[in-house]
Write an enzyme that holds these catalytic residues in place. Sequence first.
Site, mmCIF file in Angstrom:
data_model
loop_
_atom_site.group_PDB
_atom_site.id
_atom_site.type_symbol
_atom_site.label_atom_id
_atom_site.label_comp_id
_atom_site.label_asym_id
_atom_site.label_seq_id
_atom_site.Cartn_x
_atom_site.Cartn_y
_atom_site.Cartn_z
ATOM 1 N N ASP A 93 0.882 -1.256 0.176
ATOM 2 C CA ASP A 93 -0.021 0.015 -0.129
ATOM 3 C C ASP A 93 0.750 1.220 0.101
ATOM 4 O OD1 ASP A 93 -2.212 1.726 0.856
ATOM 5 O OD2 ASP A 93 -3.243 -0.173 0.998
ATOM 6 N N HIS A 129 -4.103 5.773 3.938
ATOM 7 C CA HIS A 129 -4.737 4.697 3.236
ATOM 8 C C HIS A 129 -4.326 3.496 3.534
ATOM 9 C CE1 HIS A 129 -5.907 1.765 0.069
ATOM 10 N NE2 HIS A 129 -7.130 2.536 -0.294
ATOM 11 N N ASN A 142 -5.868 -3.880 22.266
ATOM 12 C CA ASN A 142 -4.819 -3.507 23.459
ATOM 13 C C ASN A 142 -5.728 -2.496 24.379
ATOM 14 O OD1 ASN A 142 -5.253 -1.196 21.605
ATOM 15 N ND2 ASN A 142 -3.205 -0.893 21.199
ATOM 16 N N ASN A 232 -13.276 0.759 -7.727
ATOM 17 C CA ASN A 232 -14.195 1.608 -7.230
ATOM 18 C C ASN A 232 -14.876 2.590 -8.504
ATOM 19 O OD1 ASN A 232 -13.509 0.922 -4.825
ATOM 20 N ND2 ASN A 232 -11.825 2.594 -4.513
ATOM 21 N N VAL A 266 -5.490 -14.364 -7.628
ATOM 22 C CA VAL A 266 -5.804 -13.102 -6.796
ATOM 23 C C VAL A 266 -7.122 -13.351 -6.379
ATOM 24 C CG1 VAL A 266 -6.059 -10.763 -6.379
ATOM 25 C CG2 VAL A 266 -4.150 -11.473 -7.644
ATOM 26 N N SER A 349 -11.115 -0.999 -1.283
ATOM 27 C CA SER A 349 -10.126 -1.064 -0.430
ATOM 28 C C SER A 349 -10.148 -1.313 0.987
ATOM 29 C CB SER A 349 -9.024 0.315 -0.608
ATOM 30 O OG SER A 349 -8.629 0.739 -1.630
#
Length: 408
Positions: A93, A129, A142, A232, A266, A349
Site C-alpha cells: 500500500d 490509506h 490493546n 471503485n 488473486v 480498499s
Amino acid sequence: MPQIGVAIVESDNPSFVTTAGRIPAVRSAVADITIQYDLPAAAEQVTADYANPPASGDNDGFFDFQWGHAAIGAAGAWNAGYRGAGATVAVLDSGVYCAHVDIIPNLNAAKSASFVAGQTYCNTSGSTHGTHVMGTIGAADNGIGTIGVAPEAELIAVKVLNPVTGSGSFAAIIQGIVHAADAGADVINMSLGVNGGLQVGGSEVAELVNATARAVRYANKQNATVVASAGNDGRDLDHDSGRVCDTDGTCTTVNLRSFPGQLPGVITVSALGPLAWLKNPNGTDFDIRASYSNYGQSAIHFGAPGGNYDYPGAENCTFKGIVRPCWVWDMVFSTTSGTSGYGWSAGTSMAAPHVAGVAALIIGKHGGELSPAAVERILRASADDLGKSGNDPTFGAGRVNARRAVTQ
C-alpha cells in the site's frame, strides 16, 4: 529477481530497450509505467477517547464503531479462540504510520520495506490509506482504539505507492509481492485499484501485467494467499470495455480490467455496506452493494464490508458522544494518522482487508501454514451465500463469515 525471471533495470541509455531486447535470453524489454491508483481518503477523523469504552463491554474505545466486524462475525471467531496468532499479513500500500498505538504491537519492522524511491515504509505525512487498511486487518486488541479482524496476526508494511500522489509503478508492485512472499507472508493484501481500470491490449502493458502475474504465481507457490480490491468505478467486470479518447478527439474502444484484482491467483473483493446504520442499528442490512463497487460474476470472489455513502440524508447521527452526518457512520472505521488517529473511509480498499483478516484467522487456526487453494476453499465453504445461489456478480461465492470460517 531470479525467483520470477524478471530483471528491473535503470538506464540512461535511450537505446537500452532495443539493445536489451536483442539478447537471446530476454523475452522482452519494456519501459516501466507509473499508474494512478484510487486511494479513498479518510473522510472524517476523530481522536481516541480513552474514557469512553463501548457498550459491548470491550475496552477498546472505538470497537463499537466497527460494524464491519459484526457483519462478518469477527467476535465469534475470537470467542472460539482464533485471533490470527501464527499468521503473517503483508499490506502492499502507501506505507503506514508506524507510531500508531494500535499498529505498533503487531508490526514487524525488520520485514517491512519500501519500494518507492527515497521513502521509507513509515509515513509521517500523506495518505493514511495503508494505515486504515492495516488497522482493519490487524489492529491490536490493546484496550485503546480499534481492533483488527485478526488482532494477533503479524503485520508487514510494504510501501509500493507514493502516499502523496497515490501513484505507483509496476516495478514497485512486482518487487513488493516478491518481497512479501520471501518475508514469509501468509496473506498479501493489495487494496489497489487503477483509476478507471487498466487498459489491456498494448504489448508493453501486457508484458508488465505478465510480469506481475509471475510475481503472484510465485507468492502463491510460497503459500501466500493474495487478496485485492475489485476497484471503485461501479463497472460490470463481466462486460468490461470503455472508450478512450485522445486530445485530437479520436476515440477507441479498449478492454478494461481491474488491476491487480483480475490477475490469476488473486482473490478479488467487492464492497458492501449499510444505509443509515445508526437509524436502525438492530435491523440494518449490512450487505448492500456500494454504488461505487465494481462487480461481475467472472471477477468477484467474495463480498465484504467496504462502507457506503449512498444514504441521501444530510442530518446528523450521534453515537457515543460523537456527532457526524448519518452517512459517515456507514463507512468503515479504522486507524489513520499520527499515534492515535482514527477515521472513516469507504471503498473496495476497505473490503479487501476484511477478507485478508479472515484468511489470517483461518491460517492461524491451521498452524500458520496453509495453501492458497485451501484458504479459498474454506472461505467459500463458510461464506454466507447471498444473492442468487452460487456465484453471483455482487457477492461472488458470498459475504465472508469469520466465525464460520474457523468453527465449521
